[in-house]
Scaffold this motif. Structure first.
Motif, PDB file in Angstrom:
ATOM      1  N   PRO A  92      42.941  39.547  34.785  1.00 37.66           N
ATOM      2  CA  PRO A  92      42.857  40.550  35.572  1.00 37.66           C
ATOM      3  C   PRO A  92      43.476  41.814  36.174  1.00 37.66           C
ATOM      4  CG  PRO A  92      42.618  37.700  35.466  1.00 37.66           C
ATOM      5  CD  PRO A  92      43.520  38.633  34.793  1.00 37.66           C
ATOM      6  N   VAL A  93      43.367  43.333  36.023  1.00 37.93           N
ATOM      7  CA  VAL A  93      43.988  44.103  37.240  1.00 37.93           C
ATOM      8  C   VAL A  93      43.365  44.189  38.265  1.00 37.93           C
ATOM      9  CG1 VAL A  93      44.326  46.812  37.185  1.00 37.93           C
ATOM     10  CG2 VAL A  93      44.328  45.100  34.702  1.00 37.93           C
ATOM     11  N   LEU A  94      43.712  44.373  39.717  1.00 34.49           N
ATOM     12  CA  LEU A  94      44.041  44.474  41.063  1.00 34.49           C
ATOM     13  C   LEU A  94      44.282  45.763  41.169  1.00 34.49           C
ATOM     14  CD1 LEU A  94      44.000  41.719  40.584  1.00 34.49           C
ATOM     15  CD2 LEU A  94      43.464  41.284  42.972  1.00 34.49           C
ATOM     16  N   LEU A  95      43.613  46.804  41.588  1.00 36.31           N
ATOM     17  CA  LEU A  95      43.912  47.697  42.033  1.00 36.31           C
ATOM     18  C   LEU A  95      44.292  47.988  43.614  1.00 36.31           C
ATOM     19  CD1 LEU A  95      40.648  50.215  40.401  1.00 36.31           C
ATOM     20  CD2 LEU A  95      43.392  49.876  39.004  1.00 36.31           C
ATOM     21  N   ILE A  96      45.200  48.442  43.739  1.00 35.85           N
ATOM     22  CA  ILE A  96      45.160  49.629  44.787  1.00 35.85           C
ATOM     23  C   ILE A  96      44.864  50.916  45.730  1.00 35.85           C
ATOM     24  CG2 ILE A  96      46.962  49.941  46.637  1.00 35.85           C
ATOM     25  CD1 ILE A  96      48.367  47.649  45.591  1.00 35.85           C
ATOM     26  N   THR A  97      44.076  51.921  45.963  1.00 36.96           N
ATOM     27  CA  THR A  97      43.564  52.416  46.166  1.00 36.96           C
ATOM     28  C   THR A  97      43.469  53.200  47.842  1.00 36.96           C
ATOM     29  OG1 THR A  97      41.518  51.699  46.969  1.00 36.96           O
ATOM     30  CG2 THR A  97      41.617  51.991  44.586  1.00 36.96           C
ATOM     31  N   GLY A  98      43.689  54.783  47.881  1.00 35.19           N
ATOM     32  CA  GLY A  98      43.801  54.778  49.238  1.00 35.19           C
ATOM     33  C   GLY A  98      42.215  55.321  49.601  1.00 35.19           C
ATOM     34  N   HIS A  99      41.448  55.898  50.661  1.00 33.00           N
ATOM     35  CA  HIS A  99      40.055  55.933  50.989  1.00 33.00           C
ATOM     36  C   HIS A  99      39.655  57.039  50.214  1.00 33.00           C
ATOM     37  CE1 HIS A  99      41.866  53.150  54.325  1.00 33.00           C
ATOM     38  NE2 HIS A  99      42.423  54.542  55.313  1.00 33.00           N
ATOM     39  N   GLY A 100      40.727  58.174  49.267  1.00 31.84           N
ATOM     40  CA  GLY A 100      39.888  58.754  48.674  1.00 31.84           C
ATOM     41  C   GLY A 100      40.028  58.266  47.265  1.00 31.84           C
ATOM     42  N   ASP A 101      40.163  57.164  47.280  1.00 31.95           N
ATOM     43  CA  ASP A 101      39.381  56.698  45.847  1.00 31.95           C
ATOM     44  C   ASP A 101      38.487  55.466  45.357  1.00 31.95           C
ATOM     45  OD1 ASP A 101      42.113  58.580  45.378  1.00 31.95           O
ATOM     46  OD2 ASP A 101      43.411  56.906  45.175  1.00 31.95           O
ATOM     47  N   VAL A 102      37.813  55.491  46.886  1.00 28.44           N
ATOM     48  CA  VAL A 102      37.041  54.421  46.629  1.00 28.44           C
ATOM     49  C   VAL A 102      35.666  54.555  45.775  1.00 28.44           C
ATOM     50  CG1 VAL A 102      35.102  53.063  47.979  1.00 28.44           C
ATOM     51  CG2 VAL A 102      37.506  53.940  49.133  1.00 28.44           C
ATOM     52  N   ALA A 103      35.487  55.752  45.494  1.00 27.03           N
ATOM     53  CA  ALA A 103      34.871  55.452  44.041  1.00 27.03           C
ATOM     54  C   ALA A 103      35.595  55.708  43.002  1.00 27.03           C
ATOM     55  CB  ALA A 103      34.030  57.018  44.118  1.00 27.03           C
ATOM     56  N   MET A 104      36.457  55.801  42.766  1.00 28.51           N
ATOM     57  CA  MET A 104      37.055  55.417  41.552  1.00 28.51           C
ATOM     58  C   MET A 104      37.186  53.763  41.150  1.00 28.51           C
ATOM     59  SD  MET A 104      40.910  57.505  40.596  1.00 28.51           S
ATOM     60  CE  MET A 104      40.364  59.259  41.932  1.00 28.51           C
ATOM     61  N   ALA A 105      37.970  53.706  42.223  1.00 22.87           N
ATOM     62  CA  ALA A 105      38.040  52.058  41.605  1.00 22.87           C
ATOM     63  C   ALA A 105      36.313  51.193  41.413  1.00 22.87           C
ATOM     64  CB  ALA A 105      38.210  51.720  43.464  1.00 22.87           C
ATOM     65  N   VAL A 106      35.647  51.845  42.133  1.00 20.27           N
ATOM     66  CA  VAL A 106      33.702  51.133  42.072  1.00 20.27           C
ATOM     67  C   VAL A 106      34.127  51.183  40.524  1.00 20.27           C
ATOM     68  CG1 VAL A 106      31.845  51.393  42.693  1.00 20.27           C
ATOM     69  CG2 VAL A 106      33.314  51.555  44.237  1.00 20.27           C
ATOM     70  N   ALA A 107      34.145  52.680  40.162  1.00 21.06           N
ATOM     71  CA  ALA A 107      33.437  53.025  38.439  1.00 21.06           C
ATOM     72  C   ALA A 107      34.845  52.140  37.575  1.00 21.06           C
ATOM     73  CB  ALA A 107      34.440  54.258  38.096  1.00 21.06           C
ATOM     74  N   ALA A 108      35.835  52.031  38.332  1.00 24.24           N
ATOM     75  CA  ALA A 108      36.740  50.924  37.450  1.00 24.24           C
ATOM     76  C   ALA A 108      36.720  49.650  37.346  1.00 24.24           C
ATOM     77  CB  ALA A 108      38.547  50.776  38.061  1.00 24.24           C
ATOM     78  N   LEU A 109      35.764  48.643  38.413  1.00 17.93           N
ATOM     79  CA  LEU A 109      34.918  47.779  37.982  1.00 17.93           C
ATOM     80  C   LEU A 109      34.609  47.753  37.463  1.00 17.93           C
ATOM     81  CD1 LEU A 109      34.981  46.739  41.823  1.00 17.93           C
ATOM     82  CD2 LEU A 109      36.803  45.858  40.010  1.00 17.93           C
TER      83      LEU A 109
END
Length: 444
Positions: free
Chosen positions: A77-94
């Motif tokens: 399992p990999v959990l990402l810590i994102t900034g506010h501008g990285d939300v879309a990027m994190a969703v793609a990673a999910l």
């Protein structure tokens, strides 16, 4: 929270120290790194924890680290810590397999809750792998186990198998005394000859002599007793503590002289026997209590093997379960079910008073998919695992809420960040019950 190590990667020294301290205060073991390459050196397929990484880092960033971790083992399992501008990027990673993400600033409870789920998932993945490996390595014998007591037992069996000595096996009901007897027979020089088993506890005294010693018979038709059928082989006297005093006395001559006197015969018959006896009680204590003949005990007790109960080797339970589950599934011609948290908790929390036999029966119920195999010890039915659709919806709602919070409830900005059309965006708000006004300044 399940045991396991947290690999924390963040180039921000202050945040890394704060997060590491927060996790350690909650009982987690944390290995913290300020760069991704150093963290990668500690990872392999046996890693029993989860990775927490910042997305934006110099050199190898968090998304590149996620790709490298996925190449090592996609089930870490990999959990990402994102900034506010990285939300879309994190969703793609999910969507690509990342386990979860949190946006800065985040409450420690949010991270630890996600890690609790991640560690539980990782533990089940590794347990299933161990079960599969144990099933493949079983070699046809459930005398499995890596605990020191089982290693010593197997080594002693190997030493005694070729020796022409009698053996007394002691152990609780279902512990595997019969398996030990068969292992001694298979490994010995008498393996080509039969091993005749006598269940002493089930033998009525009225037929004891004829069943065991045979009879001379009439008109030249003698009957052969069970002991004589073991000639040049092995006689296995199971549950020998079940013999009455008179039966013990009659058996003593067999053990002492290796001869039997069939009922009605004019002379004894000499036999070539190796005797293995088994008892579910401590025969030495039975002798002290006057419940077992001392002379018979001392003649049987050339070498004593003690089979440990499962509660004294709990680490071996999952491997044994894997062996029995694979065996039951093959016999029933169905795929072996995956290990669930409920099954694992039962395996590790139950005392197994019926030992190996009880565990084998439990594995068969699991293989059959019977509800009784999936009920907790307190009688409560375990919660049904969250479906993929429910989990995806939960993530989606969380991402929308975090995005709205980051942009102060501005719908146009949120749609741009999420790259979502207007109609789809408002449909999702209605589906998840999200009120956009609550995220606008002065509306909270």
């Amino acid at each position: 929270m399940s045991a396991g190590k947290i690999l924390l990667v963040d180039d921000d020294d202050a945040l890394r120290r704060a997060v590491a301290q927060g996790l350690e205060l909650r009982g987690l073991e944390v290995a913290a790194f300020d760069n991704a390459p150093a963290a990668l050196k500690t990872l392999n397929r046996d890693f029993d924890g989860a990775v927490v990484t910042d997305v934006r880092m110099p050199g190898m960033d968090g998304l590149a680290l996620f790709e490298r971790v996925r190449a090592i083992d996609p089930d870490i399992p990999v959990l990402l810590i994102t900034g506010h501008g990285d939300v879309a990027m994190a969703v793609a990673a999910l969507q690509d397999g990342a386990y979860d993400f949190v946006s800065k600033p985040f409450p420690m409870e949010r991270l630890t809750a996600a890690l609790a789920r991640a560690l539980e998932k990782r533990g089940l993945v590794l347990d299933n792998r161990r079960l599969e490996a144990a099933a493949q390595a079983g070699g046809g014998s459930p005398l499995l186990g890596d605990t020191p007591v089982m290693q010593r037992l197997r080594a002693t069996i190997a030493q005694l198998a070729e020796a022409e000595v009698d053996v007394l096996i002691q152990g609780e009901t279902g512990a595997g005394k019969g398996l030990v007897a068969h292992a001694l027979h298979r490994g010995g020089s008498r393996r080509s000859r039969p091993m005749v088993t006598v269940n002493c506890a089930a033998l009525p005294e009225a037929v004891f002599e004829t069943e065991l010693f045979g009879a001379a018979g009439a008109a030249g038709r003698p009957s052969t007793g069970r002991i004589e059928r073991a000639d040049r082989g092995v006689l296995f006297l199971d549950e020998i503590e079940g013999l009455s005093s008179s039966m013990q006395a009659k058996l003593l001559r067999v053990v002492e002289e290796r001869e039997i006197w069939p009922v009605g015969a004019a002379e004894p018959r000499h036999l070539d026997l190796r005797i293995i006896a088994a008892s579910k009680i401590d025969l030495a204590q039975a002798v002290r209590d006057g419940a077992f003949r001392a002379d018979l005990y001392y003649r049987l007790n050339v070498v004593t093997l003690v089979v440990p109960p499962l509660r004294e080797r709990r680490e071996d339970v999952p491997g044994l379960f894997g062996f029995f589950l694979a065996e039951a599934a093959a016999r029933l011609r169905r795929p072996a079910p995956r290990l669930t948290a409920t099954i694992r908790d039962h395996l590790l929390g139950h005392d197994w008073p019926g030992n190996v036999r009880e565990l084998a029966h439990y594995a068969e119920r699991v293989a059959l998919g019977l509800p009784s195999a999936l009920v907790a010890d307190d009688g409560a039915t375990p919660a049904v695992a969250e479906s993929l659709a429910d989990r995806t919806g939960r993530y989606e709602a969380m991402v929308i809420r975090e995005t709205l919070a980051a942009c102060g409830g501005d719908a146009r900005t949120a749609m741009a960040l999420l790259q979502t059309p207007r109609k789809t965006f408002y449909d999702k708000l209605r589906r998840h019950g999200i009120e956009i006004d609550r995220y606008r300044p002065g509306k909270g």
